[in-house]
Design a protein around this motif. Structure first.
Motif, PDB file in Angstrom:
ATOM      1  N   MET A   1      53.564 -66.038 -23.515  1.00  0.00           N
ATOM      2  CA  MET A   1      53.121 -65.381 -24.731  1.00  0.00           C
ATOM      3  C   MET A   1      53.107 -63.867 -24.554  1.00  0.00           C
ATOM      4  SD  MET A   1      52.498 -66.276 -27.653  1.00  0.00           S
ATOM      5  CE  MET A   1      51.419 -66.850 -28.889  1.00  0.00           C
ATOM      6  N   ILE A   2      52.894 -63.399 -23.343  1.00  0.00           N
ATOM      7  CA  ILE A   2      52.845 -61.957 -23.097  1.00  0.00           C
ATOM      8  C   ILE A   2      54.233 -61.331 -23.237  1.00  0.00           C
ATOM      9  CG2 ILE A   2      52.408 -60.264 -21.287  1.00  0.00           C
ATOM     10  CD1 ILE A   2      49.971 -61.701 -20.573  1.00  0.00           C
ATOM     11  N   ILE A   3      55.272 -62.136 -23.039  1.00  0.00           N
ATOM     12  CA  ILE A   3      56.630 -61.613 -23.180  1.00  0.00           C
ATOM     13  C   ILE A   3      56.888 -61.133 -24.593  1.00  0.00           C
ATOM     14  CG2 ILE A   3      57.737 -63.810 -23.719  1.00  0.00           C
ATOM     15  CD1 ILE A   3      59.152 -61.181 -21.375  1.00  0.00           C
ATOM     16  N   LEU A   4      56.202 -61.707 -25.574  1.00  0.00           N
ATOM     17  CA  LEU A   4      56.362 -61.261 -26.959  1.00  0.00           C
ATOM     18  C   LEU A   4      55.901 -59.817 -27.144  1.00  0.00           C
ATOM     19  CD1 LEU A   4      55.282 -64.402 -28.993  1.00  0.00           C
ATOM     20  CD2 LEU A   4      57.579 -63.498 -28.640  1.00  0.00           C
ATOM     21  N   LEU A   5      54.951 -59.378 -26.341  1.00  0.00           N
ATOM     22  CA  LEU A   5      54.490 -57.991 -26.436  1.00  0.00           C
ATOM     23  C   LEU A   5      55.587 -57.013 -26.013  1.00  0.00           C
ATOM     24  CD1 LEU A   5      50.876 -58.337 -24.990  1.00  0.00           C
ATOM     25  CD2 LEU A   5      51.570 -58.101 -27.384  1.00  0.00           C
ATOM     26  N   MET A   6      56.543 -57.498 -25.250  1.00  0.00           N
ATOM     27  CA  MET A   6      57.670 -56.654 -24.872  1.00  0.00           C
ATOM     28  C   MET A   6      58.880 -56.883 -25.785  1.00  0.00           C
ATOM     29  SD  MET A   6      59.666 -56.344 -21.243  1.00  0.00           S
ATOM     30  CE  MET A   6      60.510 -57.900 -21.412  1.00  0.00           C
ATOM     31  N   LEU A   7      59.134 -58.118 -26.166  1.00  0.00           N
ATOM     32  CA  LEU A   7      60.329 -58.446 -26.928  1.00  0.00           C
ATOM     33  C   LEU A   7      60.270 -57.971 -28.372  1.00  0.00           C
ATOM     34  CD1 LEU A   7      61.241 -61.999 -25.616  1.00  0.00           C
ATOM     35  CD2 LEU A   7      62.328 -59.816 -25.103  1.00  0.00           C
ATOM     36  N   VAL A   8      59.139 -58.021 -29.005  1.00  0.00           N
ATOM     37  CA  VAL A   8      59.042 -57.593 -30.404  1.00  0.00           C
ATOM     38  C   VAL A   8      59.305 -56.093 -30.537  1.00  0.00           C
ATOM     39  CG1 VAL A   8      57.484 -57.376 -32.372  1.00  0.00           C
ATOM     40  CG2 VAL A   8      57.608 -59.533 -31.119  1.00  0.00           C
ATOM     41  N   PRO A   9      58.657 -55.223 -29.754  1.00  0.00           N
ATOM     42  CA  PRO A   9      59.000 -53.799 -29.872  1.00  0.00           C
ATOM     43  C   PRO A   9      60.446 -53.500 -29.464  1.00  0.00           C
ATOM     44  CG  PRO A   9      56.904 -54.059 -28.760  1.00  0.00           C
ATOM     45  CD  PRO A   9      57.499 -55.416 -28.893  1.00  0.00           C
ATOM     46  N   LEU A  10      60.950 -54.210 -28.450  1.00  0.00           N
ATOM     47  CA  LEU A  10      62.326 -54.008 -28.032  1.00  0.00           C
ATOM     48  C   LEU A  10      63.298 -54.374 -29.151  1.00  0.00           C
ATOM     49  CD1 LEU A  10      64.290 -53.279 -25.744  1.00  0.00           C
ATOM     50  CD2 LEU A  10      64.231 -55.690 -25.101  1.00  0.00           C
ATOM     51  N   SER A  11      63.042 -55.453 -29.840  1.00  0.00           N
ATOM     52  CA  SER A  11      63.916 -55.851 -30.947  1.00  0.00           C
ATOM     53  C   SER A  11      63.829 -54.857 -32.101  1.00  0.00           C
ATOM     54  CB  SER A  11      63.572 -57.263 -31.425  1.00  0.00           C
ATOM     55  OG  SER A  11      62.280 -57.277 -31.992  1.00  0.00           O
ATOM     56  N   LEU A  12      62.649 -54.304 -32.330  1.00  0.00           N
ATOM     57  CA  LEU A  12      62.524 -53.295 -33.392  1.00  0.00           C
ATOM     58  C   LEU A  12      63.271 -52.015 -33.029  1.00  0.00           C
ATOM     59  CD1 LEU A  12      58.792 -53.789 -34.420  1.00  0.00           C
ATOM     60  CD2 LEU A  12      60.845 -54.542 -35.636  1.00  0.00           C
ATOM     61  N   VAL A  13      63.255 -51.646 -31.762  1.00  0.00           N
ATOM     62  CA  VAL A  13      64.002 -50.465 -31.322  1.00  0.00           C
ATOM     63  C   VAL A  13      65.502 -50.710 -31.467  1.00  0.00           C
ATOM     64  CG1 VAL A  13      64.590 -49.077 -29.294  1.00  0.00           C
ATOM     65  CG2 VAL A  13      62.208 -49.594 -29.799  1.00  0.00           C
ATOM     66  N   LEU A  14      65.981 -51.875 -31.074  1.00  0.00           N
ATOM     67  CA  LEU A  14      67.394 -52.197 -31.221  1.00  0.00           C
ATOM     68  C   LEU A  14      67.811 -52.254 -32.687  1.00  0.00           C
ATOM     69  CD1 LEU A  14      67.911 -54.874 -28.422  1.00  0.00           C
ATOM     70  CD2 LEU A  14      68.699 -52.501 -28.463  1.00  0.00           C
ATOM     71  N   LEU A  15      66.940 -52.734 -33.536  1.00  0.00           N
ATOM     72  CA  LEU A  15      67.220 -52.749 -34.969  1.00  0.00           C
ATOM     73  C   LEU A  15      67.334 -51.326 -35.502  1.00  0.00           C
ATOM     74  CD1 LEU A  15      67.517 -54.303 -37.646  1.00  0.00           C
ATOM     75  CD2 LEU A  15      65.021 -54.161 -37.860  1.00  0.00           C
ATOM     76  N   ALA A  16      66.455 -50.444 -35.070  1.00  0.00           N
ATOM     77  CA  ALA A  16      66.507 -49.046 -35.507  1.00  0.00           C
ATOM     78  C   ALA A  16      67.794 -48.377 -35.019  1.00  0.00           C
ATOM     79  CB  ALA A  16      65.281 -48.302 -34.998  1.00  0.00           C
ATOM     80  N   VAL A  17      68.231 -48.682 -33.813  1.00  0.00           N
ATOM     81  CA  VAL A  17      69.478 -48.114 -33.291  1.00  0.00           C
ATOM     82  C   VAL A  17      70.670 -48.617 -34.104  1.00  0.00           C
ATOM     83  CG1 VAL A  17      71.033 -48.130 -31.296  1.00  0.00           C
ATOM     84  CG2 VAL A  17      68.591 -47.702 -30.984  1.00  0.00           C
ATOM     85  N   ALA A  18      70.684 -49.891 -34.432  1.00  0.00           N
ATOM     86  CA  ALA A  18      71.784 -50.456 -35.216  1.00  0.00           C
ATOM     87  C   ALA A  18      71.831 -49.844 -36.612  1.00  0.00           C
ATOM     88  CB  ALA A  18      71.646 -51.978 -35.300  1.00  0.00           C
ATOM     89  N   ILE A  19      70.686 -49.687 -37.247  1.00  0.00           N
ATOM     90  CA  ILE A  19      70.644 -49.073 -38.577  1.00  0.00           C
ATOM     91  C   ILE A  19      71.087 -47.614 -38.484  1.00  0.00           C
ATOM     92  CG2 ILE A  19      69.096 -48.325 -40.424  1.00  0.00           C
ATOM     93  CD1 ILE A  19      67.585 -50.970 -40.012  1.00  0.00           C
TER      94      ILE A  19
END
Length: 59
Positions: free
Chosen positions: A1-19
């Motif tokens: 469950m703690i991995i979500l604390l890293m994966l959610v912000p990482l996915s948001l950063v990758l989404l911002a880079v793609a946009i």
């Protein structure tokens, strides 16, 4: 469950880079003409001039 604390912000950063990359490409005109580059492949190049062995320009 703690991995979500890293994966959610990482996915948001990758989404911002793609946009950001998409917006940059639109502003630079990458999507202005989608038909002409595909049709340029179908046009033949003009034939190259033939150089014969006896022709010298320095005569």
């Amino acid at each position: 469950m703690i991995i979500l604390l890293m994966l959610v912000p990482l996915s948001l950063v990758l989404l911002a880079v793609a946009i950001g990359a998409f917006v940059w490409a639109v502003r630079k005109g990458q999507f202005d003409d989608l038909d002409t580059p595909a049709l340029d492949v179908l046009h033949d190049d003009p034939p190259a001039p033939v150089h014969r062995a006896g022709d010298d320009d320095a005569a």
